[in-house]
Design an enzyme around this catalytic site. Structure first.
Site, short mmCIF file in Angstrom:
data_model
loop_
_atom_site.label_atom_id
_atom_site.label_comp_id
_atom_site.label_asym_id
_atom_site.label_seq_id
_atom_site.Cartn_x
_atom_site.Cartn_y
_atom_site.Cartn_z
N CYS A 218 -19.46 -11.14 33.07
CA CYS A 218 -20.53 -10.71 32.07
C CYS A 218 -20.63 -9.26 32.51
O CYS A 218 -21.40 -8.98 33.44
CB CYS A 218 -21.87 -11.69 32.24
N CYS B 61 -24.23 -8.13 32.30
CA CYS B 61 -25.13 -8.29 33.33
C CYS B 61 -24.68 -7.57 34.46
O CYS B 61 -25.68 -7.11 35.27
CB CYS B 61 -24.76 -9.92 33.52
N ASP B 62 -23.60 -7.41 34.79
CA ASP B 62 -23.15 -6.79 36.26
C ASP B 62 -22.63 -5.52 36.14
O ASP B 62 -22.49 -4.69 37.21
CB ASP B 62 -22.08 -7.83 36.78
#
Ligand code: NAP
Length: 342
Positions: free
Chosen positions: A163, A166-167
């Site tokens: 992701c 997300c990261d």
């Protein structure tokens, strides 16, 4: 059985990611005494918790200005749901807040019989219950290549992730060479997002044509920071604590090469956890649960609601899953009230 038979659960929640725990939080605060099948974790000392259990730092969930790890976030969701009376199906039976530690692993819902109401839900370790309403929040799993080092570094926060949203903004990826595996819309979206942070973003795609829509594909081609490596497949990930390189194989010539990297993002699709429903709920072509009303959480079966990534192939964020879990609990609460079930 009468509608007020106290042996029948008012609401059973299947799944324990952000959608499941948020549904449990709202349902417990509405005095519905929800029962959750959290699913089975990798080991007895961690929570199941879905995809966030594989996420290192979550920096885009409002309310955590310093960020929080995925497992810590799920632990907080879990504790908050239990605080208001959510019960859990564990290996040794139904556990409440004070008992969870003593009850061993949590159970998966192995089978749902939605053919008649009340519904029957069977756990994977000798547990069965009946329920007036059910919320399905089983999520989806990001697909991985299945390479040992890829999974090891993904679990340890070693620069491998499924992701980018997300990261990708983490300091470890700033001004560093990064790569995305895949050639679909998600891969282009992730590569475009990563191009804001990385010094260079490679797209590793196994064919000579992107699967992504034309407009998205053009976006990748037009981006100076993105380079598409055609006809390449990932065969290994190098690095002890953090990724240092990827080993690639040319799918046409078979030639192997090494690509120096500080971050690797898999975007090769997701698989929703809907197979256990055995065709009882309407699914779309990609096996995501079809909502009867896209603005609500209702499904084709009266009394069965769905929330989170098992429904959503588009947004797939913790915050959107939580919002859907909230909607499902409110829908279930109103549905039970309409039926006169208190
Ligand atoms: P997808 O469309 O299924 O694409 C998956 C990609 O991964 C494909 O390029 C596929 O290669 C590759 N792949 C799959 N298995 C692989 C393997 N084992 N090794 C190497 N490569 C592999 O999935 P997605 O990109 O996540 O998109 C899912 C859905 O969401 C799509 O309908 C998409 O349009 C939609 N979506 C839309 C947007 C947007 O419009 N903004 C953004 C994201 C997603 P092949 O091409 O060779 O099969």
């Amino acid at each position: 059985m009468s509608a007020q038979d106290s042996s029948i659960e008012k609401v059973v929640i299947v799944g324990s990611g952000p959608a499941g725990w948020t549904a449990a939080l709202y349902a417990s605060r509405a005095n519905l005494n929800p029962l959750v099948f959290p699913g089975r974790a990798a080991s007895s000392d961690v929570l199941p918790g879905g995809q966030l259990m594989l996420t290192t730092d979550v920096e885009n969930y409002p309310g955590f200005p310093e960020g929080i790890t995925g497992p810590d976030m799920m632990d907080l969701f879990f504790k908050q749901a239990l605080r208001f009376g959510t019960r859990i199906v564990a290996d040794k039976g139904i556990a409440t807040e004070s008992e969870v530690g003593l009850y061993g692993q949590f159970q998966n819902a192995a089978n749902l019989d939605l053919s008649s109401s009340p519904f029957t839900i069977t756990g994977d370790n000798d547990f069965e219950c009946k329920a007036h309403s059910v919320i399905i929040a089983t999520g989806a799993k990001a697909n991985w290549m299945g390479i040992e080092n890829e999974l090891r570094l993904a679990k340890s926060g070693g620069g491998v992730s499924a992701c980018a949203v997300c990261d990708g903004a983490l300091p470890a990826f700033r001004d560093k060479p990064l790569a995305v595996v895949g050639g679909g819309d998600s891969a282009v979206e992730e590569a475009t997002y990563l191009s804001k942070f990385g010094s260079k973003v490679y797209m590793i795609h196994r064919r000579d044509e992107l699967r992504a829509s034309k407009i998205m594909a053009q976006r990748a081609i037009d981006n100076d920071k993105i380079e598409i490596l055609w006809n390449k497949t990932l065969i290994d990930v190098l690095g002890d604590d953090h990724i240092t390189a990827a080993k690639l194989k040319d799918t046409v010539t078979g030639e192997e090469s090494t690509l120096d990297l500080s971050g690797l993002f898999l975007a090769i699709g997701h698989t929703p956890a809907t197979e256990f429903l055995n065709g009882q709920l309407d699914l779309d072509a990609k096996k995501y649960i079809k909502l009867a009303d896209p603005y609500r959480s209702t499904t084709n079966i009266d009394g069965v609601f769905a929330a989170g990534d098992c429904v959503d192939s588009v947004y797939r964020q913790a915050i959107t899953a939580s919002g859907m879990g909230c909607k499902a609990a409110l829908d279930a609460e109103r549905w039970l009230a309409d039926k006169g079930i208190e």
